[in-house]
Enzyme design. Sequence first.
Site, PDB file in Angstrom:
ATOM      1  N   THR A   1      17.025 -25.253  18.234  1.00  0.00           N
ATOM      2  CA  THR A   1      17.890 -26.271  18.383  1.00  0.00           C
ATOM      3  C   THR A   1      17.625 -26.998  19.554  1.00  0.00           C
ATOM      4  O   THR A   1      16.953 -26.399  20.480  1.00  0.00           O
ATOM      5  CB  THR A   1      19.368 -25.624  18.749  1.00  0.00           C
ATOM      6  OG1 THR A   1      19.770 -25.005  17.642  1.00  0.00           O
ATOM      7  CG2 THR A   1      20.321 -26.294  19.448  1.00  0.00           C
TER       8      THR A   1
ATOM      9  N   ARG B   1      27.076 -22.785   6.327  1.00  0.00           N
ATOM     10  CA  ARG B   1      27.096 -21.929   7.265  1.00  0.00           C
ATOM     11  C   ARG B   1      27.020 -22.843   8.692  1.00  0.00           C
ATOM     12  O   ARG B   1      26.215 -23.842   8.925  1.00  0.00           O
ATOM     13  CB  ARG B   1      25.708 -21.164   7.517  1.00  0.00           C
ATOM     14  CG  ARG B   1      25.529 -20.134   8.814  1.00  0.00           C
ATOM     15  CD  ARG B   1      24.783 -20.996   9.671  1.00  0.00           C
ATOM     16  NE  ARG B   1      24.571 -20.079  10.933  1.00  0.00           N
ATOM     17  CZ  ARG B   1      23.986 -20.410  11.953  1.00  0.00           C
ATOM     18  NH1 ARG B   1      23.647 -21.818  11.862  1.00  0.00           N
ATOM     19  NH2 ARG B   1      23.912 -19.754  13.047  1.00  0.00           N
ATOM     20  N   VAL B   2      27.971 -22.587   9.307  1.00  0.00           N
ATOM     21  CA  VAL B   2      28.054 -23.418  10.735  1.00  0.00           C
ATOM     22  C   VAL B   2      27.561 -22.496  11.991  1.00  0.00           C
ATOM     23  O   VAL B   2      28.401 -21.289  12.072  1.00  0.00           O
ATOM     24  CB  VAL B   2      29.088 -24.115  10.955  1.00  0.00           C
ATOM     25  CG1 VAL B   2      29.243 -24.932  12.308  1.00  0.00           C
ATOM     26  CG2 VAL B   2      29.540 -25.103   9.909  1.00  0.00           C
ATOM     27  N   GLY B   3      26.863 -22.897  12.956  1.00  0.00           N
ATOM     28  CA  GLY B   3      26.493 -22.067  14.010  1.00  0.00           C
ATOM     29  C   GLY B   3      27.285 -22.584  15.324  1.00  0.00           C
ATOM     30  O   GLY B   3      28.353 -23.255  15.078  1.00  0.00           O
ATOM     31  N   ASP B   4      26.813 -22.160  16.343  1.00  0.00           N
ATOM     32  CA  ASP B   4      27.405 -22.485  17.558  1.00  0.00           C
ATOM     33  C   ASP B   4      27.240 -24.064  18.032  1.00  0.00           C
ATOM     34  O   ASP B   4      27.987 -24.507  18.800  1.00  0.00           O
ATOM     35  CB  ASP B   4      26.890 -21.648  18.793  1.00  0.00           C
ATOM     36  CG  ASP B   4      25.314 -21.673  18.902  1.00  0.00           C
ATOM     37  OD1 ASP B   4      24.716 -21.964  18.048  1.00  0.00           O
ATOM     38  OD2 ASP B   4      24.888 -21.591  19.989  1.00  0.00           O
TER      39      ASP B   4
ATOM     40  N   THR C   1      20.469 -22.557  22.800  1.00  0.00           N
ATOM     41  CA  THR C   1      19.989 -22.304  21.782  1.00  0.00           C
ATOM     42  C   THR C   1      19.882 -20.782  21.502  1.00  0.00           C
ATOM     43  O   THR C   1      19.760 -20.012  22.297  1.00  0.00           O
ATOM     44  CB  THR C   1      18.720 -22.761  21.870  1.00  0.00           C
ATOM     45  OG1 THR C   1      17.922 -22.644  20.816  1.00  0.00           O
ATOM     46  CG2 THR C   1      17.852 -22.560  23.098  1.00  0.00           C
ATOM     47  N   GLY C   2      19.964 -20.420  20.314  1.00  0.00           N
ATOM     48  CA  GLY C   2      19.641 -18.884  19.920  1.00  0.00           C
ATOM     49  C   GLY C   2      20.364 -18.491  18.765  1.00  0.00           C
ATOM     50  O   GLY C   2      20.825 -19.203  18.075  1.00  0.00           O
ATOM     51  N   THR C   3      20.675 -17.142  18.662  1.00  0.00           N
ATOM     52  CA  THR C   3      21.206 -16.500  17.314  1.00  0.00           C
ATOM     53  C   THR C   3      22.705 -16.898  17.625  1.00  0.00           C
ATOM     54  O   THR C   3      23.600 -16.666  18.169  1.00  0.00           O
ATOM     55  CB  THR C   3      21.382 -15.212  17.681  1.00  0.00           C
ATOM     56  OG1 THR C   3      21.706 -14.750  18.901  1.00  0.00           O
ATOM     57  CG2 THR C   3      19.862 -14.699  17.349  1.00  0.00           C
ATOM     58  N   GLY C   4      23.164 -18.247  16.671  1.00  0.00           N
ATOM     59  CA  GLY C   4      24.449 -19.023  16.706  1.00  0.00           C
ATOM     60  C   GLY C   4      25.652 -18.141  16.908  1.00  0.00           C
ATOM     61  O   GLY C   4      26.464 -18.372  17.445  1.00  0.00           O
TER      62      GLY C   4
HETATM   63  N1  ASP Z   1      22.143 -21.893  17.643  1.00  0.00           N
HETATM   64  C1  ASP Z   1      21.491 -22.375  16.701  1.00  0.00           C
HETATM   65  C2  ASP Z   1      22.293 -22.022  15.294  1.00  0.00           C
HETATM   66  O1  ASP Z   1      22.801 -20.537  15.071  1.00  0.00           O
HETATM   67  C3  ASP Z   1      20.015 -22.149  16.025  1.00  0.00           C
HETATM   68  C4  ASP Z   1      19.207 -22.483  17.295  1.00  0.00           C
HETATM   69  O2  ASP Z   1      19.463 -22.435  18.406  1.00  0.00           O
HETATM   70  O3  ASP Z   1      17.893 -22.854  16.777  1.00  0.00           O
HETATM   71  O4  ASP Z   1      22.534 -22.805  14.240  1.00  0.00           O
END
Ligand code: ASP
Length: 321
Positions: free
Chosen positions: A188, A216-219, A239-242
């Site tokens: 991200t 799927r929608v993340g953070d 950025t990370g494990t959404g």
């Molecule tokens: N946070 C993002 C998501 O879960 C992924 C990322 O940070 O690369 O979509």
Amino acid sequence: MKATPVIAIHGGAGTILRSAMNSETEARYHAALEGILLAGQRVLADGGSALDAVTEAVRLLEDCPLFNAGHGAVFTAAGTHELDASVMDGATLEAGAVSCVTRVKNPVLAARRVLDVSEHVMFTAAGAEAFAQAQGLEFVDPSYFYTEARHQQWMKARGTSGTMLDHDATTKFAFENDPIDPDKKFGTVGAVALDAHGHLAAATSTGGITNKQAGRVGDAPLIGAGCYANDATCAVSTTGTGEMFMRMLAAYDVSAQMEYRGASLEDASHDVVMNRLPRIEGRGGLVAVDAKGNVVLPFNTEGMYRGFARVGETPVTAIYR
Ligand code: ASP
């Protein structure tokens, strides 16, 4: 006295793939980050708003194929690209976001239009594209988002998991030209800024996670999870494990800790990234700035593409710890 305007950006966090570490590859990432920081710095130096600076920086990050947003976005399990973006204005607490768009060239510009003209905060999928079209934004054929590198990454991930790539898998996939192991990388992009008027803003954009399930929608597009800005506290892009950042409302938690318990920007973001997220195996990082011009770029992974630039100073960029 007003603090010097400043912009900070990230291009994703993850585990370093040592075999791919070479000075030429690193130099490409540093150059990309620096060029984008200079563009954001210019907006601020010209008296532009933090909102304009973060929008422009994220637009450029989306256009750069090195990062997982816009051109260069990762593939879903269906072999498509679904893009999410958000933006928030710390001065007004206005926000805009889009999720699951497939043909809008720059999702962050769609998020910005939502903020600017709509009474709503988020549009998704077909509705988001209809909104973007009505706003006259640029559309591209979905093949625009294709890059050979991401395709290879997806082909490898596809063989190991039916749904979402397991970022904790021990298998490592070689990914040429990317010093951060894509198997353990969250690409991200995001930006936060403080402008000459003392206002804060944040923006975040992503292709999500390789091999994610369609829909799927993340953070990243969720205000409070992947993006937050409030002049009274700070501006944050994550950025990370959404999924974990959503469950922790990570971006808002930094702001809330400053507001409710008087924590400094550094204490609050350290607590979120180093204490709270790891409790639920949340991995990644964030960039944040407060109204005094303090900048923090913490992450709990081995590396995070990142940098910041104060007006009148040379940009600083970094990849590893
Ligand atoms: N946070 C993002 C998501 O879960 C992924 C990322 O940070 O690369 O979509």
